[in-house]
Design an enzyme around this catalytic site. Structure first.
Site, PDB file in Angstrom:
ATOM      1  N   ASP A  82      -0.775   0.542   1.657  1.00 60.58           N
ATOM      2  CA  ASP A  82      -0.031  -0.096   2.744  1.00 60.58           C
ATOM      3  C   ASP A  82      -0.955  -0.848   3.701  1.00 60.58           C
ATOM      4  O   ASP A  82      -0.710  -1.995   4.068  1.00 60.58           O
ATOM      5  CB  ASP A  82       0.771   0.948   3.531  1.00 60.58           C
ATOM      6  CG  ASP A  82       1.718   1.725   2.639  1.00 60.58           C
ATOM      7  OD1 ASP A  82       1.909   1.314   1.483  1.00 60.58           O
ATOM      8  OD2 ASP A  82       2.249   2.744   3.102  1.00 60.58           O
ATOM      9  N   GLY A 125      10.926   3.312   9.326  1.00 63.96           N
ATOM     10  CA  GLY A 125      11.360   4.320   8.351  1.00 63.96           C
ATOM     11  C   GLY A 125      12.123   3.738   7.175  1.00 63.96           C
ATOM     12  O   GLY A 125      12.953   4.407   6.571  1.00 63.96           O
TER      13      GLY A 125
HETATM   14  C1  GLA Z   1       3.349   5.421   1.036  1.00 64.96           C
HETATM   15  C2  GLA Z   1       1.842   5.572   1.199  1.00 64.96           C
HETATM   16  C3  GLA Z   1       1.090   4.708   0.176  1.00 64.96           C
HETATM   17  C4  GLA Z   1       1.615   4.941  -1.231  1.00 64.96           C
HETATM   18  C5  GLA Z   1       3.135   4.839  -1.272  1.00 64.96           C
HETATM   19  C6  GLA Z   1       3.699   5.190  -2.608  1.00 64.96           C
HETATM   20  O1  GLA Z   1       3.776   4.131   1.378  1.00 64.96           O
HETATM   21  O2  GLA Z   1       1.442   5.214   2.491  1.00 64.96           O
HETATM   22  O3  GLA Z   1      -0.285   4.978   0.261  1.00 64.96           O
HETATM   23  O4  GLA Z   1       1.162   6.156  -1.750  1.00 64.96           O
HETATM   24  O5  GLA Z   1       3.735   5.695  -0.304  1.00 64.96           O
HETATM   25  O6  GLA Z   1       3.316   4.265  -3.561  1.00 64.96           O
END
Ligand code: GLA
Length: 377
Positions: free
Chosen positions: A169, A118
Site C-alpha cells: 500500500d 475502511g
Molecule cells: C493490506 C496490507 C497490504 C497487503 C494487503 C493484502 O492492504 O496493508 O500490505 O497485505 O492488505 O494484499
C-alpha cells in the site's frame, strides 16, 4: 478540497504553507502476497489525501483533520504518542523518520481527503505517505529515498498501529504514476511500471460499505499462519513454496494453516499468469484469475464476507470479465474488469440488487490510475 484546506489552514495558523498530496491505491491481483515475498500489481488512483503544512519552529506538531473534525497536538518523543488513532499515523511517520537518523521539527498541518475510509483503498497508507513525503521535503531536502518513505509508512503500521502489513500500500501510494500499474517483486523489491489501458474494458470498484478495519482484525493471524508453514518448510517465505511442498507437510500442520498456504501459493502463480496474459492482451484470462482470487480469499484465506461474495456472484451473472474482493479483506470493495458494452447493465444491477438484499446503497468508484505522493504548491 484544496480551497477548503487553504482557507482552514489560513484561519487556524495564518501563515505560509506548502501543499502535499498522496493517493489511495487499487490492486489488480496479488493479494496477501506482499508479506509472503511474492508479487503485487497495484496502482495509485485519483482519490487523495491533501495536507497544508508549515514548520512552526518548535518541537511540537499541531494537526487538524478536516474530515474527522478533530485536532491533535503532540511532541516528538516516543512517550508523546497521541491517543487518537488517526494522529498515530502522523506521529508514527515522524518517529520512524527520526529513528532512521533524519530530521523532523515541529509543524502545523491541516489535512483532508476523499479516499473512502475502511474501504480497502488504503486510506491509512495514503495518510502516512503524504506526511512521509512532506517531512522529507520540509526537513530533509528530499534526501530520503522514495522506497524508504514507503518503509517508513509500513513501520508506522507495525510499530504504532498494530498491523503487521506488507509493503504494497505504501509503495503504491508513494510510487504511483498516471496511467500505469506497477509490478513489484516483494522479495527483491524490484518493480516496473506497466502502462494499463485495456481497450474496450473498464475497471470499476464497488464499495460494499462493510467497514474494513485491519487494526485488531485477523490480518496478523493470516500472516502468522503463512510464517509457520514457511518455517516448517525451511523457507524464509512462501514465495519459494510449491503445492507439492505443501502437500508434503499437510499432516504436520493445522487444516487452517494448510488452507492459508494453499491460497498464497495459488495466488503467486495467478499474478504471473495475469502478467503474461496482459502482454498478449488476453483479458479473459486476467478476469478468470480475478474470480479465482476472489474464491481463494473467500474459501481458503477466509477474508471475504457475505456482501462481497454476493457482489462477485452478481458480477459473474452479469457477464463481467473479472471480479474480486480487493485489499486486505474483511469488507471494503470489489474490483471489476468490465467490458464497455456491459458496464451500464452491471452498474444498474448492482444499484438495484445490492440494496434490495442488504439495505445499503453501494458506492460505485470508477478507477482512474493516477500519480502518487507529490508536492502541489
Ligand atoms: C493490506 C496490507 C497490504 C497487503 C494487503 C493484502 O492492504 O496493508 O500490505 O497485505 O492488505 O494484499
Amino acid at each position: 478540497m484544496k480551497n477548503t484546506l487553504i482557507s482552514l489552514f489560513q484561519s487556524r495558523f495564518g501563515k505560509d504553507f506548502r501543499l502535499y498530496a498522496s493517493s489511495g491505491r487499487i490492486n489488480l491481483i496479488g493479494e496477501h502476497t506482499d508479506y509472503n515475498g511474492g508479487f503485487v500489481f497495484p496502482g495509485a488512483i485519483d482519490k487523495v489525501i491533501m495536507a497544508a503544512i508549515s514548520p512552526n519552529g518548535s518541537d511540537r506538531v499541531r494537526v487538524q483533520s478536516v474530515d474527522l473534525n478533530d485536532y491533535c497536538e503532540f511532541g516528538l518523543r516516543e512517550e508523546d504518542i497521541p491517543q487518537q488513532q488517526w494522529a498515530r499515523y502522523v506521529f508514527g511517520v515522524c518517529r520512524e523518520v527520526q529513528k532512521r537518523g533524519f530530521a523532523v521539527g515541529g509543524f502545523d498541518a491541516v489535512f483532508a481527503g476523499d479516499v473512502p475510509l475502511g474501504a480497502g483503498l488504503s486510506s491509512s497508507a495514503t495518510l502516512e505517505s503524504c506526511f512521509a513525503f512532506a517531512v522529507n521535503d520540509l526537513f530533509n531536502d528530499n534526501k530520503i529515498e522514495k522506497f524508504e518513505l514507503a518503509r517508513i509508512g509500513q513501520s508506522t503500521e507495525h510499530n504504532y498501529c498494530g498491523v503487521k502489513c506488507g509493503i504494497m500500500d505504501q509503495f503504491a501510494s508513494i510510487h504511483g504514476k498516471k496511467g500505469c500499474l506497477m509490478r513489484l517483486d516483494c522479495r527483491s523489491m524490484e518493480f516496473e511500471y506497466f502502462p494499463f489501458d485495456p481497450k474496450g474494458y473498464r475497471l470499476v470498484l464497488v464499495n460494499s460499505k462493510v467497514k474494513h478495519e485491519l487494526v485488531g482484525s485477523p490480518y496478523n493471524k493470516r500472516r502468522e499462519s503463512c510464517e509457520r508453514v514457511a518455517s516448517l518448510l525451511g523457507m524464509e517465505t512462501l514465495r519459494d513454496a510449491e503445492m507439492a511442498d505443501l502437500e508434503g507437510v499437510k499432516d504436520k500442520i493445522s487444516e487452517e494453516d494448510y488452507m492459508r498456504a494453499r491460497y498464497v501459493i495459488g495466488e503467486k502463480q495467478r499474478v504471473l499468469d495475469v502478467c503474461e496474459a496482459l502482454e498478449r492482451g488476453d483479458y479473459e484470462t486476467v478476469g478468470q484469475r480475478m474470480y479465482q482470487t476472489h474464491w481463494g480469499m473467500s474459501k481458503d484465506y477466509e477474508v471475504s464476507c457475505e456482501e462481497l461474495d454476493f457482489l462477485a456472484r452478481l458480477a459473474e451473472r452479469c457477464g463481467v470479465t473479472g471480479s474480486r474482493i480487493m485489499g486486505g479483506g474483511f469488507g471494503g470493495c470489489t474490483i471489476n474488469l468490465v467490458k464497455d458494452e456491459l458496464y451500464d447493465a452491471f452498474i444498474g444491477a448492482v444499484k438495484k440488487e445490492f440494496p434490495a438484499q442488504y439495505n445499503v446503497e453501494p458506492e460505485i468508484i470508477p478507477v482512474v490510475i493516477s500519480d502518487g505522493a507529490r508536492r502541489i504548491e
